[in-house]
Design a protein around this motif. Structure first.
Motif, short mmCIF file in Angstrom:
data_model
loop_
_atom_site.label_atom_id
_atom_site.label_comp_id
_atom_site.label_asym_id
_atom_site.label_seq_id
_atom_site.Cartn_x
_atom_site.Cartn_y
_atom_site.Cartn_z
N GLY A 1 16.10 23.82 14.56
CA GLY A 1 17.54 23.82 14.36
C GLY A 1 18.36 23.51 15.61
O GLY A 1 19.58 23.37 15.53
N LYS B 1 16.52 18.76 17.75
CA LYS B 1 15.48 17.87 18.29
C LYS B 1 15.43 16.53 17.57
O LYS B 1 15.39 15.48 18.19
CB LYS B 1 14.09 18.53 18.16
CG LYS B 1 13.94 19.82 18.95
CD LYS B 1 12.56 20.41 18.80
CE LYS B 1 12.22 20.86 17.39
NZ LYS B 1 13.08 21.95 16.88
N THR B 2 15.42 16.60 16.22
CA THR B 2 15.26 15.36 15.45
C THR B 2 16.52 14.49 15.55
O THR B 2 16.43 13.27 15.72
CB THR B 2 14.90 15.69 14.00
OG1 THR B 2 13.67 16.44 14.01
CG2 THR B 2 14.71 14.43 13.17
N THR B 3 17.69 15.13 15.48
CA THR B 3 18.95 14.38 15.61
C THR B 3 19.03 13.72 16.98
O THR B 3 19.33 12.52 17.10
CB THR B 3 20.14 15.35 15.45
OG1 THR B 3 19.96 16.13 14.26
CG2 THR B 3 21.45 14.60 15.36
N ARG C 1 20.19 25.52 6.32
CA ARG C 1 18.94 24.86 6.02
C ARG C 1 18.11 25.66 5.00
O ARG C 1 17.05 25.24 4.59
CB ARG C 1 18.15 24.73 7.32
CG ARG C 1 17.10 23.67 7.33
CD ARG C 1 16.34 23.74 8.64
NE ARG C 1 16.54 22.53 9.41
CZ ARG C 1 15.86 22.26 10.52
NH1 ARG C 1 14.98 23.10 10.99
NH2 ARG C 1 16.08 21.14 11.17
N THR D 1 27.15 21.41 20.04
CA THR D 1 28.14 20.56 19.36
C THR D 1 27.67 19.11 19.34
O THR D 1 26.73 18.74 20.05
CB THR D 1 29.49 20.60 20.10
OG1 THR D 1 29.29 20.02 21.40
CG2 THR D 1 30.02 22.02 20.25
P1 ADP Z 1 15.56 20.32 14.74
O1 ADP Z 1 14.89 18.98 14.62
O2 ADP Z 1 15.54 20.86 16.15
O3 ADP Z 1 15.05 21.34 13.78
P2 ADP Z 1 17.84 18.94 13.60
O4 ADP Z 1 18.07 17.77 14.47
O5 ADP Z 1 17.12 18.70 12.32
O6 ADP Z 1 17.11 20.12 14.41
O7 ADP Z 1 19.25 19.61 13.32
C1 ADP Z 1 19.40 20.66 12.36
C2 ADP Z 1 20.81 20.62 11.76
O8 ADP Z 1 21.75 20.99 12.75
C3 ADP Z 1 21.21 19.24 11.30
O9 ADP Z 1 22.02 19.39 10.16
C4 ADP Z 1 22.01 18.68 12.46
O10 ADP Z 1 22.98 17.76 12.02
C5 ADP Z 1 22.65 19.92 13.03
N1 ADP Z 1 22.77 19.83 14.50
C6 ADP Z 1 21.74 19.78 15.37
N2 ADP Z 1 22.19 19.75 16.64
C7 ADP Z 1 23.54 19.80 16.56
C8 ADP Z 1 24.57 19.80 17.55
N3 ADP Z 1 24.31 19.75 18.87
N4 ADP Z 1 25.85 19.84 17.12
C9 ADP Z 1 26.12 19.89 15.80
N5 ADP Z 1 25.19 19.91 14.82
C10 ADP Z 1 23.91 19.85 15.19
#
Ligand code: ADP
Ligand code: MN
Length: 177
Positions: A20, A23-25, A116, A155
């Protein structure tokens, strides 16, 4: 001559952090900006069955670390990879030129993980993981201190800034001679 003598010509980056934290984003935006290859280890584990079944207590696949490392070895040797995973201690140290640990404010992370669909112990375990900086400790214990960097990911602006600074780092990276 590439390979064993000259080493990789593009860097490998590990993007880690509690689920959360973004990482993926972050990794996919960085891959788009740099043309490096984004490897989402969780997806790879599912696609290629690199696991030992489903863990019903933790509600996740029991990743087979040896199978994952075997699967990635050739790609990592070639360089130019962004590896995205919520763990970092089982990858060979020599694979990475940069280890990025994303960190998110607890209340922000709580809302993201709830959205999630995480509840109960799955939710609280992950929040505790973030509070105790488990991934940052793991990264510091597994890699040289000067390649580990912790970045705030609360953010969208944080993501933009992190992707920009990592893109600059990739562009200025040169193979060790
Ligand atoms: P991870 O891969 O670390 O589990 P994700 O990239 O899947 O995290 O992000 C999880 C959720 O949180 C997604 O809906 C994403 O859009 C949101 N999110 C992640 N990082 C941020 C951020 N820095 N600011 C706003 N929303 C974010
Ligand atoms: Mn992810």
């Amino acid at each position: 001559q590439n390979g064993s003598i000259r080493g990789r010509r593009q860097p490998n980056i590990l993007v880690t952090g509690t689920p959360g934290t973004g990482k993926t984003t972050t990794s996919s935006a960085l891959a788009e900006a740099t043309q490096l290859r984004h490897i989402c280890v969780g997806d790879l584990v599912k696609e290629k069955n690199l696991h030992d079944g489903w863990d019903s207590e933790f509600e996740c696949y029991l990743i087979n670390e040896d199978l994952v490392c075997d699967e990635l070895e050739d790609l990592m040797e070639g360089g130019g990879n962004i590896v995205d995973y919520h763990g970092c201690d089982f990858f060979p140290e020599r694979w990475f030129d940069r280890v990025v640990v994303l960190q998110t404010d607890n209340s922000v992370l709580y809302d993201r993980l709830s959205r999630r669909g995480y509840t109960g112990s799955k939710l609280t375990n992950n929040i505790e993981c973030e509070i105790f900086q488990v991934l940052l400790q793991e990264a510091k214990e597994s890699y040289p201190e000067d390649i580990v960097v912790a970045l705030k990911s609360d953010t969208i602006e944080d993501i933009t800034r992190n992707v920009e600074s990592l893109t600059d780092w990739v562009r200025s990276w040169h193979p060790a001679s």
